[in-house]
Design a protein around this motif. Sequence first.
Motif, PDB file in Angstrom:
ATOM      1  N   ALA A 268     -20.847  34.691 -14.679  1.00 44.85           N
ATOM      2  CA  ALA A 268     -19.622  34.658 -14.532  1.00 44.85           C
ATOM      3  C   ALA A 268     -19.049  36.035 -13.651  1.00 44.85           C
ATOM      4  N   ARG A 269     -18.700  35.834 -12.452  1.00 42.84           N
ATOM      5  CA  ARG A 269     -18.625  36.668 -11.433  1.00 42.84           C
ATOM      6  C   ARG A 269     -17.021  37.540 -11.235  1.00 42.84           C
ATOM      7  N   LYS A 270     -16.241  36.377 -11.400  1.00 43.71           N
ATOM      8  CA  LYS A 270     -14.937  36.745 -11.158  1.00 43.71           C
ATOM      9  C   LYS A 270     -13.675  36.351 -12.297  1.00 43.71           C
ATOM     10  N   LEU A 271     -12.597  37.407 -12.686  1.00 46.42           N
ATOM     11  CA  LEU A 271     -11.982  36.900 -13.857  1.00 46.42           C
ATOM     12  C   LEU A 271     -10.495  36.999 -13.292  1.00 46.42           C
ATOM     13  N   SER A 272      -9.621  36.194 -13.386  1.00 38.65           N
ATOM     14  CA  SER A 272      -8.276  36.664 -12.986  1.00 38.65           C
ATOM     15  C   SER A 272      -7.497  36.145 -13.913  1.00 38.65           C
ATOM     16  N   PHE A 273      -6.556  37.049 -14.479  1.00 39.61           N
ATOM     17  CA  PHE A 273      -5.517  36.486 -15.799  1.00 39.61           C
ATOM     18  C   PHE A 273      -4.235  37.299 -15.376  1.00 39.61           C
ATOM     19  N   THR A 278       2.099  43.494 -19.936  1.00 41.44           N
ATOM     20  CA  THR A 278       2.861  43.790 -18.861  1.00 41.44           C
ATOM     21  C   THR A 278       3.267  42.970 -17.798  1.00 41.44           C
ATOM     22  N   GLY A 279       2.607  41.895 -17.822  1.00 39.94           N
ATOM     23  CA  GLY A 279       2.885  40.800 -16.959  1.00 39.94           C
ATOM     24  C   GLY A 279       2.124  41.175 -15.454  1.00 39.94           C
ATOM     25  N   GLU A 280       1.358  42.057 -15.491  1.00 41.90           N
ATOM     26  CA  GLU A 280       0.551  42.489 -14.147  1.00 41.90           C
ATOM     27  C   GLU A 280      -0.546  41.423 -14.049  1.00 41.90           C
ATOM     28  N   GLN A 281      -0.691  41.097 -12.557  1.00 40.61           N
ATOM     29  CA  GLN A 281      -1.730  40.343 -12.365  1.00 40.61           C
ATOM     30  C   GLN A 281      -3.097  40.883 -12.265  1.00 40.61           C
ATOM     31  N   MET A 282      -4.215  40.611 -12.733  1.00 43.11           N
ATOM     32  CA  MET A 282      -5.459  41.377 -12.963  1.00 43.11           C
ATOM     33  C   MET A 282      -6.647  40.488 -12.391  1.00 43.11           C
ATOM     34  N   THR A 283      -7.439  41.028 -11.588  1.00 43.02           N
ATOM     35  CA  THR A 283      -8.583  40.364 -11.234  1.00 43.02           C
ATOM     36  C   THR A 283      -9.963  41.336 -11.313  1.00 43.02           C
ATOM     37  N   PHE A 284     -10.747  40.852 -11.785  1.00 43.62           N
ATOM     38  CA  PHE A 284     -11.999  41.808 -11.699  1.00 43.62           C
ATOM     39  C   PHE A 284     -13.284  40.916 -11.211  1.00 43.62           C
ATOM     40  N   THR A 285     -14.103  41.543 -10.634  1.00 45.94           N
ATOM     41  CA  THR A 285     -15.314  41.076 -10.201  1.00 45.94           C
ATOM     42  C   THR A 285     -16.658  41.558 -10.577  1.00 45.94           C
ATOM     43  N   SER A 286     -17.668  41.029 -10.638  1.00 46.76           N
ATOM     44  CA  SER A 286     -18.976  41.725 -11.119  1.00 46.76           C
ATOM     45  C   SER A 286     -20.163  41.018 -10.275  1.00 46.76           C
ATOM     46  N   GLU A 287     -21.093  42.045 -10.167  1.00 45.94           N
ATOM     47  CA  GLU A 287     -22.277  41.668  -9.139  1.00 45.94           C
ATOM     48  C   GLU A 287     -23.149  40.849 -10.440  1.00 45.94           C
ATOM     49  N   PRO A 288     -23.948  39.961  -9.804  1.00 47.88           N
ATOM     50  CA  PRO A 288     -25.042  39.382 -10.742  1.00 47.88           C
ATOM     51  C   PRO A 288     -25.997  40.165 -11.222  1.00 47.88           C
ATOM     52  N   PRO A 289     -26.840  40.134 -12.394  1.00 45.29           N
ATOM     53  CA  PRO A 289     -27.787  40.957 -12.601  1.00 45.29           C
ATOM     54  C   PRO A 289     -28.796  40.864 -11.669  1.00 45.29           C
ATOM     55  N   GLU A 290     -29.896  42.000 -11.764  1.00 46.48           N
ATOM     56  CA  GLU A 290     -30.857  42.117 -10.960  1.00 46.48           C
ATOM     57  C   GLU A 290     -31.877  41.075 -10.683  1.00 46.48           C
ATOM     58  N   ILE A 291     -32.201  40.329 -11.812  1.00 48.22           N
ATOM     59  CA  ILE A 291     -33.190  39.254 -11.912  1.00 48.22           C
ATOM     60  C   ILE A 291     -32.392  38.004 -10.914  1.00 48.22           C
TER      61      ILE A 291
END
Length: 303
Positions: A268-273, A278-291
């Motif tokens: 699950a690499r990206k999450l936006s909500f 606060t009503g702020e638009q938030m976006t987070f990303t994550s690199e996949p694990p080493e394997i």
Amino acid sequence: MSKQHFVVTKEYQNKRIDKVLTDLNKEASRNQVQSWIKDGYVYVNGESVKSNYKCQLEDQIEWEEPEVQELEIEPENIPLDIKYEDEHLLVVNKEKGMVVHPSHGHRTGTLVHALLYHCNDLSGINGVHRPGIVHRIDKDTSGLLLVAKHDKAHELLSEQLANKEVNRQYEAIVHGVIEHDKATIDAPIGRDPNDRQKMAIVESGKPAITHFSVVDRFEKFTHVYCDLETGRTHQIRVHFQYIDHPLVGDPKYGRRKTLNVQGQALHARKLSFTHPMTGEQMTFTSEPPEIFQETLENVAKIY
């Protein structure tokens, strides 16, 4: 807490009892109020009602908030990769191999055990075994998860999920070479009639839609990004099996001959909500694990 009383005014006439009580109890979520009604803590004119009861002028409403049950799960000092935290919510990057919440066979070591050690306040909407969990991902799927610290945040985030206002993007490595650069898989998912431990494409299933785009192609594999329009159990895994491109390493829906990536190659690499308070638009990303990354490098060299 002592019993509280309210006489229905014109403002609340013909409104649902759960909506009225949510307005009157600013700290309570609608789901919480509905549980009060279901468990017999709410009376209208001395009688129990259902959540959809329409209040009438001068109805006598009487209610009390049940005492909050203490969680029975013991907190565990397990390290967490927290991408964001405030007094309302957390965004956690779950590691591959970690179970999200306690269940049969997984009594310790779950994300919930770790969360309870990290913070005292988690929403109670999903009960004592899944506090704070707004949505879940499988044990061997890594990546971003939303966690609510109180019921109001949980309810509002759940509404965003239901209204398809939360963007969840995954990346996966699948068997075979997908020719189309972009496509949509629209196929209903339900319990597999031949194996109750699995999900499958069935006519009577719930609507399930996965949009995907090709990131890279190799001789025998494809790297894809997937955007969920719906969130059915094992949706990506079932959908790619359905189009004959099962996920690499998937023990339940994959091919017998596959690569060893310690479970399905899904992250699950990206999450936006929208922040529920606060009503702020938030976006987070994550690199996949080493394997996952090593597998991509290997298939690029070998295949």
